[in-house]
Design a protein around this motif. Structure first.
Motif, PDB file in Angstrom:
ATOM      1  N   VAL A 179     -13.374   0.947   3.562  1.00  0.00           N
ATOM      2  CA  VAL A 179     -12.830   1.929   4.485  1.00  0.00           C
ATOM      3  C   VAL A 179     -13.812   2.062   5.637  1.00  0.00           C
ATOM      4  CG1 VAL A 179     -12.197   4.338   4.820  1.00  0.00           C
ATOM      5  CG2 VAL A 179     -11.605   3.207   2.695  1.00  0.00           C
ATOM      6  N   THR A 180     -13.394   1.679   6.846  1.00  0.00           N
ATOM      7  CA  THR A 180     -14.318   1.731   7.981  1.00  0.00           C
ATOM      8  C   THR A 180     -14.168   3.007   8.788  1.00  0.00           C
ATOM      9  OG1 THR A 180     -12.715   0.584   9.385  1.00  0.00           O
ATOM     10  CG2 THR A 180     -14.341  -0.791   8.228  1.00  0.00           C
ATOM     11  N   ASP A 181     -12.993   3.604   8.754  1.00  0.00           N
ATOM     12  CA  ASP A 181     -12.723   4.770   9.609  1.00  0.00           C
ATOM     13  C   ASP A 181     -12.126   5.908   8.793  1.00  0.00           C
ATOM     14  OD1 ASP A 181     -12.460   6.392  11.766  1.00  0.00           O
ATOM     15  OD2 ASP A 181     -11.096   5.103  12.891  1.00  0.00           O
ATOM     16  N   SER A 182     -12.980   6.508   7.949  1.00  0.00           N
ATOM     17  CA  SER A 182     -12.478   7.497   6.994  1.00  0.00           C
ATOM     18  C   SER A 182     -12.057   8.792   7.661  1.00  0.00           C
ATOM     19  CB  SER A 182     -13.550   7.785   5.948  1.00  0.00           C
ATOM     20  OG  SER A 182     -14.726   8.210   6.594  1.00  0.00           O
ATOM     21  N   THR A 183     -12.535   9.068   8.891  1.00  0.00           N
ATOM     22  CA  THR A 183     -12.166  10.325   9.547  1.00  0.00           C
ATOM     23  C   THR A 183     -10.946  10.157  10.441  1.00  0.00           C
ATOM     24  OG1 THR A 183     -13.685   9.908  11.366  1.00  0.00           O
ATOM     25  CG2 THR A 183     -14.538  11.181   9.522  1.00  0.00           C
ATOM     26  N   SER A 184     -10.368   8.968  10.434  1.00  0.00           N
ATOM     27  CA  SER A 184      -9.187   8.752  11.263  1.00  0.00           C
ATOM     28  C   SER A 184      -8.019   9.589  10.766  1.00  0.00           C
ATOM     29  CB  SER A 184      -8.800   7.267  11.230  1.00  0.00           C
ATOM     30  OG  SER A 184      -7.455   7.104  11.630  1.00  0.00           O
ATOM     31  N   GLY A 185      -7.372  10.294  11.709  1.00  0.00           N
ATOM     32  CA  GLY A 185      -6.218  11.107  11.338  1.00  0.00           C
ATOM     33  C   GLY A 185      -4.922  10.392  11.660  1.00  0.00           C
ATOM     34  N   PHE A 186      -5.021   9.078  11.885  1.00  0.00           N
ATOM     35  CA  PHE A 186      -3.855   8.266  12.223  1.00  0.00           C
ATOM     36  C   PHE A 186      -3.471   7.481  10.974  1.00  0.00           C
ATOM     37  CE2 PHE A 186      -2.137   4.608  15.013  1.00  0.00           C
ATOM     38  CZ  PHE A 186      -0.896   5.210  15.094  1.00  0.00           C
ATOM     39  N   ARG A 187      -2.447   7.951  10.263  1.00  0.00           N
ATOM     40  CA  ARG A 187      -2.137   7.408   8.944  1.00  0.00           C
ATOM     41  C   ARG A 187      -0.645   7.348   8.700  1.00  0.00           C
ATOM     42  NH1 ARG A 187      -6.711  10.392   5.231  1.00  0.00           N
ATOM     43  NH2 ARG A 187      -8.403   9.518   6.451  1.00  0.00           N
ATOM     44  N   ALA A 205       0.841  -1.202   0.000  1.00  0.00           N
ATOM     45  CA  ALA A 205       0.000   0.000   0.000  1.00  0.00           C
ATOM     46  C   ALA A 205       0.870   1.244   0.000  1.00  0.00           C
ATOM     47  CB  ALA A 205      -0.914   0.004   1.224  1.00  0.00           C
ATOM     48  N   ASP A 206       0.283   2.357  -0.477  1.00  0.00           N
ATOM     49  CA  ASP A 206       0.978   3.642  -0.433  1.00  0.00           C
ATOM     50  C   ASP A 206       0.527   4.447   0.782  1.00  0.00           C
ATOM     51  OD1 ASP A 206       2.308   3.226  -2.969  1.00  0.00           O
ATOM     52  OD2 ASP A 206       0.345   3.528  -3.886  1.00  0.00           O
ATOM     53  N   ILE A 207      -0.728   4.200   1.204  1.00  0.00           N
ATOM     54  CA  ILE A 207      -1.291   4.906   2.349  1.00  0.00           C
ATOM     55  C   ILE A 207      -1.921   3.869   3.271  1.00  0.00           C
ATOM     56  CG2 ILE A 207      -3.066   6.536   3.105  1.00  0.00           C
ATOM     57  CD1 ILE A 207      -2.829   7.680   0.175  1.00  0.00           C
ATOM     58  N   VAL A 208      -1.617   3.968   4.571  1.00  0.00           N
ATOM     59  CA  VAL A 208      -2.227   3.047   5.534  1.00  0.00           C
ATOM     60  C   VAL A 208      -3.023   3.866   6.538  1.00  0.00           C
ATOM     61  CG1 VAL A 208      -1.841   1.185   7.172  1.00  0.00           C
ATOM     62  CG2 VAL A 208      -0.249   1.514   5.283  1.00  0.00           C
ATOM     63  N   ILE A 209      -4.280   3.469   6.760  1.00  0.00           N
ATOM     64  CA  ILE A 209      -5.148   4.192   7.676  1.00  0.00           C
ATOM     65  C   ILE A 209      -5.354   3.347   8.928  1.00  0.00           C
ATOM     66  CG2 ILE A 209      -7.421   5.263   7.970  1.00  0.00           C
ATOM     67  CD1 ILE A 209      -7.404   4.843   4.695  1.00  0.00           C
ATOM     68  N   PRO A 244      -6.274  18.401   0.665  1.00  0.00           N
ATOM     69  CA  PRO A 244      -7.510  19.173   0.817  1.00  0.00           C
ATOM     70  C   PRO A 244      -7.554  19.961   2.122  1.00  0.00           C
ATOM     71  CG  PRO A 244      -7.903  16.841   1.190  1.00  0.00           C
ATOM     72  CD  PRO A 244      -6.491  16.955   0.753  1.00  0.00           C
ATOM     73  N   ASP A 245      -8.348  21.047   2.140  1.00  0.00           N
ATOM     74  CA  ASP A 245      -8.419  21.929   3.299  1.00  0.00           C
ATOM     75  C   ASP A 245      -9.638  21.703   4.169  1.00  0.00           C
ATOM     76  OD1 ASP A 245      -6.126  23.543   2.695  1.00  0.00           O
ATOM     77  OD2 ASP A 245      -7.286  24.346   1.024  1.00  0.00           O
ATOM     78  N   ASP A 246     -10.767  21.408   3.548  1.00  0.00           N
ATOM     79  CA  ASP A 246     -12.018  21.505   4.290  1.00  0.00           C
ATOM     80  C   ASP A 246     -12.272  20.312   5.205  1.00  0.00           C
ATOM     81  OD1 ASP A 246     -12.408  23.928   3.165  1.00  0.00           O
ATOM     82  OD2 ASP A 246     -13.617  23.187   1.503  1.00  0.00           O
ATOM     83  N   TYR A 247     -12.302  19.107   4.642  1.00  0.00           N
ATOM     84  CA  TYR A 247     -12.488  17.897   5.441  1.00  0.00           C
ATOM     85  C   TYR A 247     -11.372  16.938   5.058  1.00  0.00           C
ATOM     86  CZ  TYR A 247     -16.761  20.407   5.605  1.00  0.00           C
ATOM     87  OH  TYR A 247     -17.651  21.427   5.746  1.00  0.00           O
ATOM     88  N   PRO A 248     -10.136  17.288   5.446  1.00  0.00           N
ATOM     89  CA  PRO A 248      -8.961  16.668   4.847  1.00  0.00           C
ATOM     90  C   PRO A 248      -8.888  15.148   4.983  1.00  0.00           C
ATOM     91  CG  PRO A 248      -8.373  17.933   6.793  1.00  0.00           C
ATOM     92  CD  PRO A 248      -9.774  18.275   6.474  1.00  0.00           C
ATOM     93  N   GLU A 249      -9.312  14.592   6.129  1.00  0.00           N
ATOM     94  CA  GLU A 249      -9.155  13.151   6.316  1.00  0.00           C
ATOM     95  C   GLU A 249      -9.919  12.399   5.237  1.00  0.00           C
ATOM     96  OE1 GLU A 249     -10.139  15.101   8.835  1.00  0.00           O
ATOM     97  OE2 GLU A 249      -8.397  15.128  10.163  1.00  0.00           O
ATOM     98  N   VAL A 250     -11.187  12.761   5.082  1.00  0.00           N
ATOM     99  CA  VAL A 250     -12.035  12.068   4.129  1.00  0.00           C
ATOM    100  C   VAL A 250     -11.636  12.406   2.692  1.00  0.00           C
ATOM    101  CG1 VAL A 250     -14.415  11.663   3.425  1.00  0.00           C
ATOM    102  CG2 VAL A 250     -13.916  12.201   5.802  1.00  0.00           C
TER     103      VAL A 250
END
Lengths: 231, 121
Positions: free
Chosen positions: A147-155, A108-112, A170-176
């Motif tokens: 994706v179960t936890d799209s608002t998680s900021g732990f990545r 993977a390139d990104i892990v959430i 993105p600026d507004d809702y960056p996690e999602v």
């Protein structure tokens, strides 16, 4: 492997000492960068006193702009991996290894880091649970991966993702929204189950009252992101 | 000449004069004045010739010519505010970039100073 842990912090003087101690104990080989997002308290001083790298934004950019500053730093300084780790104390240093594993394996390139993969592991208020469920259904369809936890900021992000986020975040809702943009940029993402702590200090920016309003706005942002041209 | 026509001419003429005066004094950049100038000019032309106004109104199916004048003015306002939103978006993106670059450069400068002090000892 050069690892940078990005800690966005806005008025987190109370929880920052604990967070930084946790990171030093659990990840002694990684560099820690605190991005002080225009705090009015002594966030910057607190971080500097503990010997970590600090960048001070001249005014508050919001979580998206702060995290992107971290990615810009990682891109400039040649880090292989960047980990996003909240300054409010809800993320645990012990869980970082779990995020790094899929990157090391190159799958993977990104892990959430997800709170919800392990059933019954995390109790969120009812409205939040509902909102998170709706996001997860919509996003899983769009991203064609669960994706179960799209608002998680732990990545965690590898070099390829670091370079992408340095140029575009993105600026507004960056996690999602970052997930939608990464998907459009053909970055591979995966989720791993992690434990999280209830916040130690400060309060969530999302109150139950605002949940529905917030959800509508995020859903709109997601669909707008789908229209965007990426690279 | 009816009163409406006089008012319309005065209105659009005044708009042109104000915009040109603002440009002359350097209070308005040319880039942001083009739409205003165009709006003033089009409205002035439409309001000064009753026959022409009636002709184009009929053509688009509007039977009360003054409301065609309102339509054009409204469309221009819509266009100008959209233009502002675009400009605003690019400005906020730029100010974000500036803030980020400033923060990163300042961090680098502090590092340089610190390493300079260390080697100076």
């Amino acid at each position: 492997m050069k690892i940078l842990i990005i800690v966005p912090a806005f008025n987190e003087e109370a929880s920052l000492p604990g967070v930084l101690r946790d990171l030093r104990e659990q990840m002694p080989s990684a560099d820690v960068l605190v991005v002080n997002d225009g705090s009015e308290d002594s966030t910057s001083r607190t971080a500097r006193d503990r010997g970590v790298k600090v960048v001070d934004l001249p005014f508050n950019l919001g979580i998206g702009g702060a995290v992107q500053t971290g990615y810009l730093y990682a891109a400039h300084q040649g880090y292989d991996v960047a980990v996003q780790f909240d300054g409010d104390g809800q993320h645990l240093g012990t869980e970082i290894e779990k995020l790094l594993k899929p990157l090391e394996e190159g799958v993977a390139d990104i892990v959430i880091g997800s709170r919800f993969l392990a059933p019954g592991a995390y109790k969120a208020p009812l409205f939040r649970t509902l909102g998170i469920w709706i996001f997860s259904v919509v996003l899983s369809r769009i991203l064609s991966t669960a994706v179960t936890d799209s608002t998680s900021g732990f990545r965690a992000a590898n070099r390829k993702a670091i370079e992408f986020f340095a140029g575009r975040y993105p600026d507004d809702y960056p996690e999602v929204e970052a997930l939608v943009l990464s998907h459009k940029a053909a970055l591979r993402m995966t989720e791993v189950s992690v434990a999280m702590r209830e916040r130690t200090a400060g309060k969530s920016s999302i109150t139950p009252l605002r949940s529905v309003y917030y959800m509508t706005k995020v859903l709109m942002a997601i669909f707008i992101d789908l229209l965007k041209k990426v690279r | 000449m009816d009163l409406l026509k006089i008012l319309a001419i005065i209105g659009s003429g005044a708009l042109l004069v104000v915009v040109i005066e603002l440009i002359r004094r350097g209070r308005l950049k040319e880039r942001y004045s083009l739409l205003w100038l165009l709006a003033g000019a089009v409205l002035l032309v439409l309001s000064s010739s009753r026959g022409f106004l009636e002709y184009v109104s009929r053509m688009v199916g509007i039977f009360y010519p003054p409301s065609f004048l309102f339509l054009i003015a409204f469309l221009f306002l819509l266009l100008i505010t959209l233009h502002f939103s675009v400009v605003l978006s690019s400005l906020s993106e730029r100010s974000k970039k500036l803030a980020q670059e400033l923060a990163l450069v300042r961090e680098e400068l502090e590092n340089l100073k610190r390493s300079g002090l260390d080697s100076g000892k």
